[in-house]
Scaffold this active site. Structure first.
Site, PDB file in Angstrom:
ATOM      1  CE  LYS A 172      -7.395   2.046  -1.887  1.00  0.00           C
ATOM      2  NZ  LYS A 172      -6.121   1.866  -1.127  1.00  0.00           N
ATOM      3  NE  ARG A 176       1.012  -1.550   2.062  1.00  0.00           N
ATOM      4  CZ  ARG A 176       1.471  -2.597   1.420  1.00  0.00           C
ATOM      5  NH1 ARG A 176       2.768  -2.777   1.284  1.00  0.00           N
ATOM      6  NH2 ARG A 176       0.666  -3.481   0.923  1.00  0.00           N
ATOM      7  CB  CYS A 280       5.627  -4.341 -11.227  1.00  0.00           C
ATOM      8  SG  CYS A 280       5.579  -3.065 -12.458  1.00  0.00           S
ATOM      9  CD  GLU A 382       5.518  -9.203  -7.236  1.00  0.00           C
ATOM     10  OE1 GLU A 382       4.390  -9.316  -6.728  1.00  0.00           O
ATOM     11  OE2 GLU A 382       5.808  -8.341  -8.080  1.00  0.00           O
TER      12      GLU A 382
HETATM   13  P1  NAD Z   1      -1.491  -4.535  -3.074  1.00  0.00           P
HETATM   14  O1  NAD Z   1      -2.152  -5.472  -4.005  1.00  0.00           O
HETATM   15  O2  NAD Z   1      -1.307  -4.930  -1.663  1.00  0.00           O
HETATM   16  O3  NAD Z   1      -2.301  -3.143  -3.037  1.00  0.00           O
HETATM   17  C1  NAD Z   1      -2.717  -2.488  -4.203  1.00  0.00           C
HETATM   18  C2  NAD Z   1      -3.993  -1.732  -3.908  1.00  0.00           C
HETATM   19  O4  NAD Z   1      -5.020  -2.659  -3.549  1.00  0.00           O
HETATM   20  C3  NAD Z   1      -3.861  -0.739  -2.752  1.00  0.00           C
HETATM   21  O5  NAD Z   1      -4.518   0.455  -3.087  1.00  0.00           O
HETATM   22  C4  NAD Z   1      -4.535  -1.462  -1.620  1.00  0.00           C
HETATM   23  O6  NAD Z   1      -5.153  -0.583  -0.691  1.00  0.00           O
HETATM   24  C5  NAD Z   1      -5.582  -2.310  -2.294  1.00  0.00           C
HETATM   25  N1  NAD Z   1      -5.871  -3.536  -1.531  1.00  0.00           N
HETATM   26  C6  NAD Z   1      -5.009  -4.211  -0.732  1.00  0.00           C
HETATM   27  N2  NAD Z   1      -5.628  -5.275  -0.188  1.00  0.00           N
HETATM   28  C7  NAD Z   1      -6.889  -5.279  -0.659  1.00  0.00           C
HETATM   29  C8  NAD Z   1      -8.004  -6.141  -0.462  1.00  0.00           C
HETATM   30  N3  NAD Z   1      -7.937  -7.214   0.328  1.00  0.00           N
HETATM   31  N4  NAD Z   1      -9.147  -5.846  -1.099  1.00  0.00           N
HETATM   32  C9  NAD Z   1      -9.221  -4.776  -1.900  1.00  0.00           C
HETATM   33  N5  NAD Z   1      -8.201  -3.920  -2.119  1.00  0.00           N
HETATM   34  C10 NAD Z   1      -7.046  -4.170  -1.509  1.00  0.00           C
HETATM   35  O7  NAD Z   1      -0.096  -4.133  -3.755  1.00  0.00           O
HETATM   36  P2  NAD Z   1       1.106  -3.303  -3.114  1.00  0.00           P
HETATM   37  O8  NAD Z   1       1.772  -4.131  -2.087  1.00  0.00           O
HETATM   38  O9  NAD Z   1       0.660  -1.943  -2.752  1.00  0.00           O
HETATM   39  O10 NAD Z   1       2.058  -3.158  -4.383  1.00  0.00           O
HETATM   40  C11 NAD Z   1       2.970  -4.136  -4.772  1.00  0.00           C
HETATM   41  C12 NAD Z   1       2.409  -5.032  -5.842  1.00  0.00           C
HETATM   42  O11 NAD Z   1       2.001  -4.254  -6.963  1.00  0.00           O
HETATM   43  C13 NAD Z   1       3.433  -6.009  -6.384  1.00  0.00           C
HETATM   44  O12 NAD Z   1       2.814  -7.254  -6.561  1.00  0.00           O
HETATM   45  C14 NAD Z   1       3.846  -5.405  -7.716  1.00  0.00           C
HETATM   46  O13 NAD Z   1       4.337  -6.311  -8.659  1.00  0.00           O
HETATM   47  C15 NAD Z   1       2.550  -4.823  -8.160  1.00  0.00           C
HETATM   48  N6  NAD Z   1       2.755  -3.804  -9.155  1.00  0.00           N
HETATM   49  C16 NAD Z   1       2.454  -4.107 -10.449  1.00  0.00           C
HETATM   50  C17 NAD Z   1       2.663  -3.183 -11.443  1.00  0.00           C
HETATM   51  C18 NAD Z   1       2.345  -3.513 -12.869  1.00  0.00           C
HETATM   52  O14 NAD Z   1       2.275  -2.605 -13.675  1.00  0.00           O
HETATM   53  N7  NAD Z   1       2.137  -4.766 -13.236  1.00  0.00           N
HETATM   54  C19 NAD Z   1       3.178  -1.914 -11.133  1.00  0.00           C
HETATM   55  C20 NAD Z   1       3.475  -1.625  -9.802  1.00  0.00           C
HETATM   56  C21 NAD Z   1       3.242  -2.582  -8.823  1.00  0.00           C
END
Ligand code: NAD
Length: 499
Positions: A172, A176, A280, A382
């Site tokens: 999934k 975006r 991240c 963040e």
């Molecule tokens: P996000 O948490 O908004 O989304 C991640 C995933 O979760 C997406 O597939 C999204 O559709 C899903 N999602 C969003 N809202 C949801 C909800 N309410 N219920 C269930 N699923 C939901 O993250 P983002 O904005 O796409 O990515 C940025 C974030 O990811 C930053 O916080 C970054 O630090 C983190 N990140 C972490 C790593 C790591 O390895 N630690 C790597 C890359 C990104």
């Protein structure tokens, strides 16, 4: 154009009646529509992945690895198209997109060696006639839920490892920028992966909740923000699944007075503003030890930040693109407002950036804040944008304590010529990935990636041997074959047969 799901090796139109716009973040124009799957669609795709599981799990590991060898070559053959697709929906420069693909390919390369990683352990004669051996078997159907910021690399942290170890997979991806994973799915098919082993469903909370609640999903790999990761971890675990959730970050770079300042400034430049800070592992706080160190750092960095060439990914010489959405732009700008109101010095101001021809794009200019203090939201939270905060701890110990006290624990770095300080830092900070004169210490694929504290929930990091452990269950067999063999005994296996 409306994207499709990818189920059982075929591109399938969404049936939920719900869809969402995908933007070119540089222009603000809508370039695609992504379908948002319903619970019924999720249940269907999980059934497809479940049906494909027994055959794939029983396929010899060397044959599964062969698919990975083919897949690797196909990615390399198509790398330009893949990078362009990433940039067009994410906004990062082509170089950044090529870099992300290269890091993903590393994991595929590790997965090519999976037969070696799956070898079990064997202890002969633990008691009279008793041998013990262990094996690692696939966990089952695995779901991957991934963020927008690395639309190809982060899925590739997961599915090559999961597939090579014999699982089937439902991805999934971020809604975006969902284009790149679809291209990877087509390449996997070309590589010889049987239909049903790898599937993609697009969606939002409804799709994620359906994956979390589906009893036939055995394990979930999540990468994204901390709030969502915490939710996914607790709901997934409550449903008896294995969950790894890699989450948000606030990565510190400590600069000691003895550091090579030229090297530290160049490192901070790339680590803070590369990919518009939407990494991240981005450095978002510099802890410059002592006022003199901080003054030298800010003086050297500020002109470089002002000179950043910002624009659309395909313009020559562009170093930084936009952030992902209009909401991200206003969130980042709001943080800068808060920092300024709290007393931070705005040395370089990226707010209200207007680029000719891209007036509706989601651009934020590189921003440098000095005299930031630990109580400010720009430091605590963040931001996920091109904003670097400089703090001025008086001593190494004070800097180290700031790193230790912060909520997040993904990555950190120290810049110094002092081996003693570097060694103390690496040993004592409570952070998952540490760099010594390396600003973004992302481990190579045969090591494992993962943070501590609020940056990760779950026990296994991602890829490398930790990935193998996450996607397999350990089975240990204790077998007794008491020997009835007597000296000089003759075996006659064919007794009773014609021969
Ligand atoms: P996000 O948490 O908004 O989304 C991640 C995933 O979760 C997406 O597939 C999204 O559709 C899903 N999602 C969003 N809202 C949801 C909800 N309410 N219920 C269930 N699923 C939901 O993250 P983002 O904005 O796409 O990515 C940025 C974030 O990811 C930053 O916080 C970054 O630090 C983190 N990140 C972490 C790593 C790591 O390895 N630690 C790597 C890359 C990104």
């Amino acid at each position: 154009m409306t994207l499709t799901h990818y189920i059982g090796g075929a591109e399938i139109e969404g049936t939920s009646g719900r869809a969402q716009d995908v933007f070119n973040p540089a222009t603000g124009a809508v370039i695609d529509q992504v379908p948002l799957a319903s619970t019924a669609e999720i249940d269907r795709v999980v059934a497809v992945a479940s049906a494909a599981l027994p055959g794939w799990a029983a396929t010899p590991a060397a044959k599964r690895a062969q698919v990975m060898f083919n897949f690797r070559q196909l990615i390399l053959d198509n790398v330009k198209d893949l990078a362009t697709l990433i940039s067009s929906q994410h906004g990062k420069t082509i170089d950044d997109a090529m870099g992300e693909v290269a890091r993903g390919v590393e994991v595929v390369e590790f997965a090519c060696g999976i037969p070696h990683a799956l070898k079990g352990e064997f202890s002969p004669q633990v008691a009279g006639g008793v041998d013990v051996f262990s094996m690692r078997q696939p966990v089952g159907v695995v779901a991957g839920i991934t963020p927008f910021n690395f639309p190809a690399m982060v899925p590739m942290w997961m599915f090559p490892m999961a597939l090579a170890t014999g699982n089937t997979f439902v991805l999934k991806p971020s809604e975006r920028d969902p284009g790149a994973p679809m291209m990877l799915a087509r390449l996997l098919k070309q590589a010889g992966l049987p239909d049903g082993c790898f599937n993609i469903v697009h969606g939002d909370k409804e799709a994620v909740d359906a994956l979390l609640d589906n009893p036939d999903i055995a394990a979930i790999s999540f990468v994204g923000s901390t709030a969502i990761g915490k939710y996914i971890y607790s709901r997934g675990c409550a449903n008896g699944k294995r969950v790894q959730a890699l989450c948000g970050a606030k990565n510190h770079m400590v600069i000691m007075p003895d550091a090579d300042m030229g090297q530290a400034v160049d490192a901070a430049m790339g680590a803070a503003y590369g990919s518009a800070g939407e990494r991240c592992m981005a450095i978002s706080a510099v802890l410059a030890v002592g006022d003199d160190t901080a003054d030298r750092f800010v003086e050297a960095l500020a002109p470089k930040v002002r000179a950043l060439k910002i624009g659309q990914y395909d313009e020559p010489g562009v170093e930084m693109g936009p952030v992902i959405t209009a909401e991200s732009k206003s969130r980042v700008e709001d943080y800068i407002n808060q920092g300024e109101a709290a007393g931070a010095h705005v040395v370089v101001d990226g707010r209200n950036l207007k680029l000719q021809g891209y007036e509706n794009g989601f651009f934020v200019g590189g921003t440098l804040l000095d005299h930031v203090t630990p109580d400010m939201s720009v430091y605590r939270d963040e931001i996920f944008g091109p904003v670097l905060s400089v703090l001025r701890p008086k001593s190494y110990e004070e800097a180290r304590q700031l790193v230790i006290d912060h909520e997040y624990g993904n990555g950190t770095a120290i810049f110094t010529r002092d081996g003693d300080a570097a060694r103390d830092f690496a040993s004592n900070v409570n952070i998952g990935m540490v760099g010594v004169n390396v600003p973004i210490p992302v481990p190579v694929a045969y090591h494992s990636f993962g943070g501590w504290k609020a940056s990760m929930f779950g026990d296994h990091s991602i890829h490398g041997m930790e990935g193998v452990r996450f996607y397999t269950k350990l089975k240990t067999v204790t077998s007794r074959w008491p020997s009835g063999i007597k000296e000089g005994a003759v075996f006659n296996f064919h007794a009773g047969s014609d021969s």
